[in-house]
Design a protein around this motif. Structure first.
Motif, PDB file in Angstrom:
ATOM      1  N   GLY A 403      32.538 -45.071 -31.261  1.00  0.00           N
ATOM      2  CA  GLY A 403      31.545 -45.406 -32.267  1.00  0.00           C
ATOM      3  C   GLY A 403      30.219 -44.693 -32.052  1.00  0.00           C
ATOM      4  O   GLY A 403      29.512 -44.371 -33.013  1.00  0.00           O
ATOM      5  N   LEU A 404      29.862 -44.439 -30.800  1.00  0.00           N
ATOM      6  CA  LEU A 404      28.630 -43.706 -30.502  1.00  0.00           C
ATOM      7  C   LEU A 404      28.674 -42.313 -31.110  1.00  0.00           C
ATOM      8  O   LEU A 404      27.664 -41.813 -31.617  1.00  0.00           O
ATOM      9  N   LEU A 405      29.832 -41.682 -31.074  1.00  0.00           N
ATOM     10  CA  LEU A 405      29.980 -40.331 -31.620  1.00  0.00           C
ATOM     11  C   LEU A 405      30.119 -40.356 -33.139  1.00  0.00           C
ATOM     12  O   LEU A 405      29.547 -39.517 -33.837  1.00  0.00           O
ATOM     13  N   ARG A 406      30.831 -41.339 -33.659  1.00  0.00           N
ATOM     14  CA  ARG A 406      31.103 -41.371 -35.098  1.00  0.00           C
ATOM     15  C   ARG A 406      29.871 -41.763 -35.900  1.00  0.00           C
ATOM     16  O   ARG A 406      29.711 -41.345 -37.049  1.00  0.00           O
ATOM     17  N   ARG A 407      28.999 -42.572 -35.331  1.00  0.00           N
ATOM     18  CA  ARG A 407      27.799 -42.971 -36.075  1.00  0.00           C
ATOM     19  C   ARG A 407      26.861 -41.801 -36.336  1.00  0.00           C
ATOM     20  O   ARG A 407      26.009 -41.873 -37.211  1.00  0.00           O
TER      21      ARG A 407
END
Length: 468
Positions: A403-407
């Protein structure tokens, strides 16, 4: 029109007469128009006025519908209402009558200090306070009515403090509208402020009341969504560790940001025999209550497997893979488990479809090279080799979820580069604190509102371990 109550009758409306200089003089010998033609012209003027009003309301409601948060909707309501009633400033107070919250106060053309000054007036003497607290005597079951104060200087019976604040802030009249409908109940109130003595005309009142009804229904829907998000976030926090263990030789910090739909990202840190430590992060596919329930079951199972065979991370994840395939064959998950010996600064880890950890130190910032593996539940027989590493004194190992990368909204390669640059840029003064390291990474990787708990996107989990 959608959202506009057609049962409310429209007031008489005539077109604004043109400026005399813009109209050529009528010849003196011209006979007056027949009565039938005059009536037709008046009817056409009224129809044109109604069409203009409906077009304006359509445009304003379209703008309101595009808002996705309560504060944004309140600001749009203030802006549109000010245009309808001819005011320049105002404030909106969200305070649901059921007392379940959330509450919010938003201003238009008013600084934070000016809103605070208005709130120093005894609430019972303000127009919005009378609406919010139901102080006006009304028949049972009826809704609050708008309150107009055309001239705050000459109005009889006003509290002296209200006059004083109005004079200090430079407004001379107000018009308060309840945010209430039979379906949504009483959600709040909005008040617009005039620089000079003034009062909305009948047409203006009619339009703003129509708009207010639609806005209240929209706020009611957003309120339900906001409450559901808050409940999901509370459940997610309750399923995660309430505190991190204290183990000699290592400092721990975790950060968790829940997405609007409530995903299944999780982390864990548990003491193991002989001073060892188990660290885990993972993510379950899906969102909402079912994903949260699956996340809770998976995390609890991993804790049990870690106690039984934590020295072998591959065995821990293999057991988790088997459990997932047997109990939830339609769901997949990613996970990373690390067995740590803090005193020896030794880590053995394995991942299943998970992003590689990041080592952050004074001499290096690099990703840990891990073997590629499919997520849990994706293969009939899963096993990937483990990786062993030895952090240097003062280095931090950062575990995180996708999620850190996708946000970020970037392609994955650019997101990884962005994360690496953020980690490499941690100020030297912050590197002794794993919490400061995690906070810096969040602020740098997810700027411009993407970092907050209410930002659109997936869950985000960071687990930082600094070895001494």
């Amino acid at each position: 029109m959608a959202g506009i109550d057609s049962a409310v009758s429209l007031p008489p409306h005539t077109a604004v007469p043109p400026h005399p200089a813009a109209v050529p003089p009528r010849p003196a010998a011209s006979p007056p128009a027949p009565p039938s033609q005059a009536a037709d012209a008046l009817l056409q003027d009224r129809l044109a006025g109604w069409v203009s009003d409906l077009t304006l309301l359509h445009e304003l409601t379209e703008s309101l519908i595009r808002t996705g948060s309560l504060d944004d909707a309140l600001r749009e309501l203030l802006r549109a209402g000010a245009a309808l009633v001819g005011a320049r400033r105002g404030m909106a107070v969200l305070e649901p009558a059921d007392g379940l919250g959330p509450t919010s106060t938003v201003g238009l053309g008013l600084a934070h200090a000016e809103l605070g000054t208005i709130e120093t007036v005894p609430r019972s003497v303000t127009s919005y306070g009378r609406i919010l607290d139901g102080l006006d005597a009304l028949p049972e079951g009826s809704l609050p009515r708008p309150i107009a104060i055309p001239d705050l200087r000459d109005e009889e019976g006003l509290d002296p403090r209200l006059r004083e604040v109005a004079a200090r802030l430079g407004y001379a009249a107000s018009y308060a509208l309840p945010l209430a409908t039979e379906k949504a109940g009483r959600l709040g109130a909005v008040v617009w402020l005039y620089d000079e003595p003034a009062e909305p005309a009948e047409r203006q009142r009619h339009l703003v009341q129509l708009y207010g009804r639609f806005a209240t229904e929209h706020l009611g829907r957003l309120l339900e969504v906001e409450r559901a998000r808050a409940q999901v976030a509370t459940v997610a926090e309750e399923l995660l560790p309430s505190r991190l263990p204290r183990i000699p030789g290592v400092q721990l910090a975790a950060r968790h940001r829940t997405g609007p739909r409530g995903g299944g990202d999780w982390y864990d840190a548990l003491p193991l025999p002989e001073g060892a430590l188990g660290l885990a992060v993972g993510s379950v596919t899906g969102s909402g209550p079912s994903a949260l329930a699956a996340m809770g079951r998976l995390r609890a199972s991993l804790r049990a497997y870690a106690v039984m065979e934590g020295e072998d991370p591959v065995a821990v994840l293999s057991d988790l893979e088997l459990l997932l395939r047997l109990t939830e064959p339609a769901r997949s998950a990613t996970a990373l488990f690390a067995f740590c010996e803090p005193q020896a600064r030794r880590i053995v880890l394995a991942g299943a479809g998970h992003a590689p950890p990041l080592i952050i130190g004074d001499q290096r910032t690099e990703y840990v090279e891990t073997s590629l593996s499919a997520p849990l539940g994706m293969l009939s027989c899963w096993e990937a080799p483990s990786v062993e590493l030895s952090p240097r004194p003062g280095e931090t190992v950062l575990l995180y979820t996708d999620g850190l990368l996708r946000r970020t909204g970037d392609p994955m390669d650019r997101a990884f580069a962005r994360l690496h640059a953020a980690a490499a840029g941690v100020p030297k003064a912050d590197r002794a604190d794993p919490g400061a390291v995690a906070d810096h990474v969040l602020r740098t990787v997810l700027p411009e509102g993407l970092e907050g708990p209410d930002a659109d996107g997936e869950d985000v989990v960071l687990l930082a371990a600094r070895f001494e």
